[in-house]
Design a protein around this motif. Structure first.
Motif, PDB file in Angstrom:
ATOM      1  N   SER A  73      -9.619   1.685-159.715  1.00 39.06           N
ATOM      2  CA  SER A  73      -9.980   2.524-160.859  1.00 39.06           C
ATOM      3  C   SER A  73     -11.214   3.367-160.565  1.00 39.06           C
ATOM      4  CB  SER A  73     -10.249   1.641-162.088  1.00 39.06           C
ATOM      5  OG  SER A  73     -11.290   0.727-161.810  1.00 39.06           O
ATOM      6  N   GLU A  74     -11.804   3.172-159.375  1.00 39.05           N
ATOM      7  CA  GLU A  74     -12.987   3.942-158.981  1.00 39.05           C
ATOM      8  C   GLU A  74     -12.670   4.722-157.713  1.00 39.05           C
ATOM      9  OE1 GLU A  74     -16.828   1.762-159.278  1.00 39.05           O
ATOM     10  OE2 GLU A  74     -15.543   0.017-159.541  1.00 39.05           O
ATOM     11  N   PRO A  75     -12.040   5.887-157.860  1.00 39.80           N
ATOM     12  CA  PRO A  75     -11.545   6.605-156.694  1.00 39.80           C
ATOM     13  C   PRO A  75     -12.578   7.461-155.975  1.00 39.80           C
ATOM     14  CG  PRO A  75     -10.964   7.791-158.669  1.00 39.80           C
ATOM     15  CD  PRO A  75     -11.695   6.553-159.127  1.00 39.80           C
ATOM     16  N   LYS A  76     -13.855   7.373-156.318  1.00 44.79           N
ATOM     17  CA  LYS A  76     -14.873   8.221-155.712  1.00 44.79           C
ATOM     18  C   LYS A  76     -14.944   7.988-154.204  1.00 44.79           C
ATOM     19  CE  LYS A  76     -19.764   9.473-155.997  1.00 44.79           C
ATOM     20  NZ  LYS A  76     -21.067   9.189-156.644  1.00 44.79           N
ATOM     21  N   PHE A  77     -14.907   9.094-153.476  1.00 43.54           N
ATOM     22  CA  PHE A  77     -14.943   9.033-152.019  1.00 43.54           C
ATOM     23  C   PHE A  77     -16.392   9.162-151.576  1.00 43.54           C
ATOM     24  CE2 PHE A  77     -13.868  10.090-147.661  1.00 43.54           C
ATOM     25  CZ  PHE A  77     -12.667   9.429-147.465  1.00 43.54           C
ATOM     26  N   ASN A  78     -16.891   8.172-150.856  1.00 45.68           N
ATOM     27  CA  ASN A  78     -18.324   8.065-150.594  1.00 45.68           C
ATOM     28  C   ASN A  78     -18.678   8.453-149.160  1.00 45.68           C
ATOM     29  OD1 ASN A  78     -20.925   6.577-149.867  1.00 45.68           O
ATOM     30  ND2 ASN A  78     -20.849   6.288-152.084  1.00 45.68           N
ATOM     31  N   TYR A  79     -19.494   9.485-149.010  1.00 42.30           N
ATOM     32  CA  TYR A  79     -19.919   9.992-147.695  1.00 42.30           C
ATOM     33  C   TYR A  79     -20.688   8.937-146.919  1.00 42.30           C
ATOM     34  CZ  TYR A  79     -22.373  12.966-144.276  1.00 42.30           C
ATOM     35  OH  TYR A  79     -22.885  13.507-143.128  1.00 42.30           O
ATOM     36  N   ASP A  80     -21.698   8.354-147.543  1.00 44.82           N
ATOM     37  CA  ASP A  80     -22.565   7.409-146.840  1.00 44.82           C
ATOM     38  C   ASP A  80     -21.804   6.165-146.402  1.00 44.82           C
ATOM     39  OD1 ASP A  80     -24.824   9.017-147.017  1.00 44.82           O
ATOM     40  OD2 ASP A  80     -25.403   8.199-148.968  1.00 44.82           O
ATOM     41  N   GLN A  81     -20.898   5.686-147.249  1.00 44.36           N
ATOM     42  CA  GLN A  81     -20.163   4.470-146.889  1.00 44.36           C
ATOM     43  C   GLN A  81     -19.212   4.711-145.722  1.00 44.36           C
ATOM     44  OE1 GLN A  81     -18.877   3.274-151.001  1.00 44.36           O
ATOM     45  NE2 GLN A  81     -19.507   1.256-150.304  1.00 44.36           N
ATOM     46  N   LEU A  82     -18.572   5.879-145.712  1.00 45.87           N
ATOM     47  CA  LEU A  82     -17.682   6.182-144.591  1.00 45.87           C
ATOM     48  C   LEU A  82     -18.493   6.330-143.297  1.00 45.87           C
ATOM     49  CD1 LEU A  82     -14.807   6.750-143.651  1.00 45.87           C
ATOM     50  CD2 LEU A  82     -15.215   9.185-144.107  1.00 45.87           C
ATOM     51  N   LYS A  83     -19.616   7.013-143.384  1.00 47.82           N
ATOM     52  CA  LYS A  83     -20.453   7.190-142.201  1.00 47.82           C
ATOM     53  C   LYS A  83     -21.038   5.858-141.736  1.00 47.82           C
ATOM     54  CE  LYS A  83     -23.901  10.300-140.239  1.00 47.82           C
ATOM     55  NZ  LYS A  83     -24.791  11.469-140.497  1.00 47.82           N
ATOM     56  N   ASP A  84     -21.458   5.027-142.693  1.00 47.38           N
ATOM     57  CA  ASP A  84     -22.014   3.716-142.336  1.00 47.38           C
ATOM     58  C   ASP A  84     -20.969   2.805-141.706  1.00 47.38           C
ATOM     59  OD1 ASP A  84     -24.463   4.481-143.271  1.00 47.38           O
ATOM     60  OD2 ASP A  84     -24.308   3.430-145.186  1.00 47.38           O
ATOM     61  N   ALA A  85     -19.695   3.027-142.030  1.00 52.98           N
ATOM     62  CA  ALA A  85     -18.615   2.225-141.438  1.00 52.98           C
ATOM     63  C   ALA A  85     -18.296   2.695-140.033  1.00 52.98           C
ATOM     64  CB  ALA A  85     -17.364   2.298-142.314  1.00 52.98           C
ATOM     65  N   ILE A  86     -18.370   4.012-139.813  1.00 54.51           N
ATOM     66  CA  ILE A  86     -17.932   4.582-138.545  1.00 54.51           C
ATOM     67  C   ILE A  86     -19.048   4.654-137.499  1.00 54.51           C
ATOM     68  CG2 ILE A  86     -17.196   6.766-137.483  1.00 54.51           C
ATOM     69  CD1 ILE A  86     -15.220   7.082-139.766  1.00 54.51           C
ATOM     70  N   SER A  87     -20.260   5.002-137.905  1.00 55.03           N
ATOM     71  CA  SER A  87     -21.358   5.184-136.945  1.00 55.03           C
ATOM     72  C   SER A  87     -21.586   3.962-136.059  1.00 55.03           C
ATOM     73  CB  SER A  87     -22.655   5.537-137.677  1.00 55.03           C
ATOM     74  OG  SER A  87     -22.586   6.830-138.194  1.00 55.03           O
ATOM     75  N   PRO A  88     -21.647   2.741-136.630  1.00 55.38           N
ATOM     76  CA  PRO A  88     -21.840   1.568-135.759  1.00 55.38           C
ATOM     77  C   PRO A  88     -20.694   1.368-134.777  1.00 55.38           C
ATOM     78  CG  PRO A  88     -22.283   1.008-138.051  1.00 55.38           C
ATOM     79  CD  PRO A  88     -21.627   2.355-138.053  1.00 55.38           C
ATOM     80  N   VAL A 131      -9.894   1.248-150.528  1.00 52.76           N
ATOM     81  CA  VAL A 131     -10.483   0.289-151.465  1.00 52.76           C
ATOM     82  C   VAL A 131     -11.245  -0.776-150.698  1.00 52.76           C
ATOM     83  CG1 VAL A 131     -10.002  -1.440-153.236  1.00 52.76           C
ATOM     84  CG2 VAL A 131      -8.709   0.697-153.207  1.00 52.76           C
ATOM     85  N   TYR A 132     -10.618  -1.286-149.647  1.00 49.55           N
ATOM     86  CA  TYR A 132     -11.276  -2.315-148.843  1.00 49.55           C
ATOM     87  C   TYR A 132     -12.468  -1.734-148.084  1.00 49.55           C
ATOM     88  CZ  TYR A 132      -6.972  -4.857-149.827  1.00 49.55           C
ATOM     89  OH  TYR A 132      -5.918  -5.472-150.460  1.00 49.55           O
ATOM     90  N   LEU A 133     -12.340  -0.485-147.628  1.00 53.07           N
ATOM     91  CA  LEU A 133     -13.437   0.149-146.899  1.00 53.07           C
ATOM     92  C   LEU A 133     -14.657   0.343-147.795  1.00 53.07           C
ATOM     93  CD1 LEU A 133     -14.544   1.684-144.391  1.00 53.07           C
ATOM     94  CD2 LEU A 133     -13.559   3.756-145.406  1.00 53.07           C
ATOM     95  N   PHE A 134     -14.431   0.870-148.977  1.00 47.05           N
ATOM     96  CA  PHE A 134     -15.542   1.184-149.887  1.00 47.05           C
ATOM     97  C   PHE A 134     -15.907   0.027-150.805  1.00 47.05           C
ATOM     98  CE2 PHE A 134     -13.889   5.741-149.511  1.00 47.05           C
ATOM     99  CZ  PHE A 134     -14.724   6.005-148.435  1.00 47.05           C
ATOM    100  N   ASN A 135     -15.104  -1.056-150.737  1.00 45.37           N
ATOM    101  CA  ASN A 135     -15.364  -2.223-151.582  1.00 45.37           C
ATOM    102  C   ASN A 135     -15.391  -1.838-153.055  1.00 45.37           C
ATOM    103  OD1 ASN A 135     -15.791  -4.951-152.068  1.00 45.37           O
ATOM    104  ND2 ASN A 135     -18.031  -4.742-152.006  1.00 45.37           N
ATOM    105  N   LYS A 136     -14.400  -1.036-153.446  1.00 41.78           N
ATOM    106  CA  LYS A 136     -14.320  -0.572-154.829  1.00 41.78           C
ATOM    107  C   LYS A 136     -12.971  -0.940-155.427  1.00 41.78           C
ATOM    108  CE  LYS A 136     -17.341   3.486-154.404  1.00 41.78           C
ATOM    109  NZ  LYS A 136     -18.229   3.166-155.509  1.00 41.78           N
ATOM    110  N   GLN A 137     -12.907  -0.928-156.723  1.00 36.62           N
ATOM    111  CA  GLN A 137     -11.652  -1.139-157.428  1.00 36.62           C
ATOM    112  C   GLN A 137     -10.851   0.160-157.407  1.00 36.62           C
ATOM    113  OE1 GLN A 137     -10.713  -4.179-158.553  1.00 36.62           O
ATOM    114  NE2 GLN A 137     -12.635  -4.873-157.620  1.00 36.62           N
TER     115      GLN A 137
END
Length: 354
Positions: free
Chosen positions: A324-339, A316-322
């Protein structure tokens, strides 16, 4: 952060000791003095203090690859000595001190002696100010002379091969050792953060913990659930099939860089490969998609089987989502890890290549 006050001592010079710093020497020098006073010593060999400076910074340099800046010899000295003496990164502090104090390697001895050129006397400049017209040598010699008569309540007297703690400072340092060390580390972390702006948790990377945090919770209450649903999981590095009874939890971005055990950075991998990989970096083009697919599958399984799991909150903290929004986001995970991978590589972490 302020130093403890004293009714009999002028604390101002000590409080200003770090006002002008271009390297980490002063921080580690004072830490070494405090440690020696805690041990009951008042006459302390310079070599012992220089050895403690390296021992106290050993883990920060070798494990976390924190940059001390181009002007700082401590980092260079540690790397040179580690190679020359064949010292492992995870050596105990007492063992390292024994090597530094008793070793006869000429290069090691020379590197330790180098710190005598600047550190012991320039640390005392808040107590003994430079006079008009004095050159470097004159000022240095006067610091030695005046310190030996404890001019201006100076912290210690300087001699050729040792220092002598001013008796009026002994009780203050002993009684306030913990606060004084916190003061050193607080100033040191501020100094290093400027030189490592993209590195997180600098304070947590200054002292080697007695042990690494356990991953039992992440294993039992997250990844074991995944194994029970799937039966086997494919290693993202070796493609071998892993079982619930035989897998290792790996930090995708090395723990030595992120210094956390958050679930979105963990993945089960082959036990043997884990020991070989150590704190090497994954190659994003080869490994990220496999990591993402495994993470996504695990997230969906745990969300279904154990929806109240506290570990899910870390996404939740990683994707900045509630929640109630369990969608797992490819771009957000990659944007968090790549840097993180890029910054770690720039800080000296190496990529693992088969």
């Amino acid at each position: 952060m302020s130093l403890p006050l004293s009714t009999s001592l002028n604390i101002a010079p000590l409080a200003s000791a770090f006002n002008s710093t271009s390297a980490t020497y002063k921080f580690y020098w004072l830490l070494s003095i405090i440690e020696s006073v805690e041990e009951g010593k008042s006459n302390i060999e310079k070599r012992e203090l220089f050895a403690k400076m390296l021992a106290n910074s050993w883990y920060t340099v070798n494990y976390f690859h924190i940059s001390f800046g181009n002007q700082d010899l401590i980092q260079q000295a540690i790397k040179t000595i580690a190679t020359a003496e064949a010292i492992p990164i995870n050596i105990r502090k007492d063992q390292l001190m024994n090597v530094l104090l008793t070793g006869q390697n000429r290069e090691t001895i020379s590197l330790l002696r180098h710190f005598d050129k600047n550190v012991p006397h320039w640390f005392l400049t808040p107590w003994i100010c430079k006079s008009k017209g004095e050159n470097y040598t004159q000022y240095r010699n006067r610091i030695y002379r005046e310190s030996q008569r404890f001019h201006n309540q100076v912290l210690y007297a300087l001699h050729a091969d040792h220092i002598e703690i001013n008796p009026i400072w002994m009780d203050y340092v002993k009684n306030n050792a913990r606060i004084l060390k916190d003061y050193c580390y607080w100033n040191l972390s501020n100094f290093l953060q400027v030189r490592n702006p993209n590195v997180s948790d600098i304070p947590g990377k200054l002292i080697k913990p007695p042990f690494r945090g356990s991953l039992v919770n992440q294993r039992k209450n997250y990844w074991d659930i995944v194994f029970k649903e799937l039966g086997t999981v494919q290693c993202i590095y070796t493609d071998s099939k892993l079982s619930i009874t035989k897998y290792a939890l790996d930090h995708f971005v090395p723990h030595a860089f992120v210094s956390h055990d958050l679930i979105w950075n963990l993945a089960p991998i082959d036990v043997i490969y884990n020991s070989i990989k150590s704190d090497k970096l994954p190659i994003m083009d080869l490994h990220f998609d496999k990591f993402y697919n495994l993470q996504k599958t695990a997230f969906e399984i745990v969300s279904e089987v154990s929806p109240k799991s506290k570990l899910l909150e870390e996404y939740v903290y990683l994707f900045n989502k509630q929640q109630s929004e369990p969608k797992f986001n490819y771009d957000q995970l990659k944007d968090a890890i790549s840097p993180l991978i890029s910054i770690a590589a720039n800080n000296g972490f190496q990529f693992y290549t088969d």
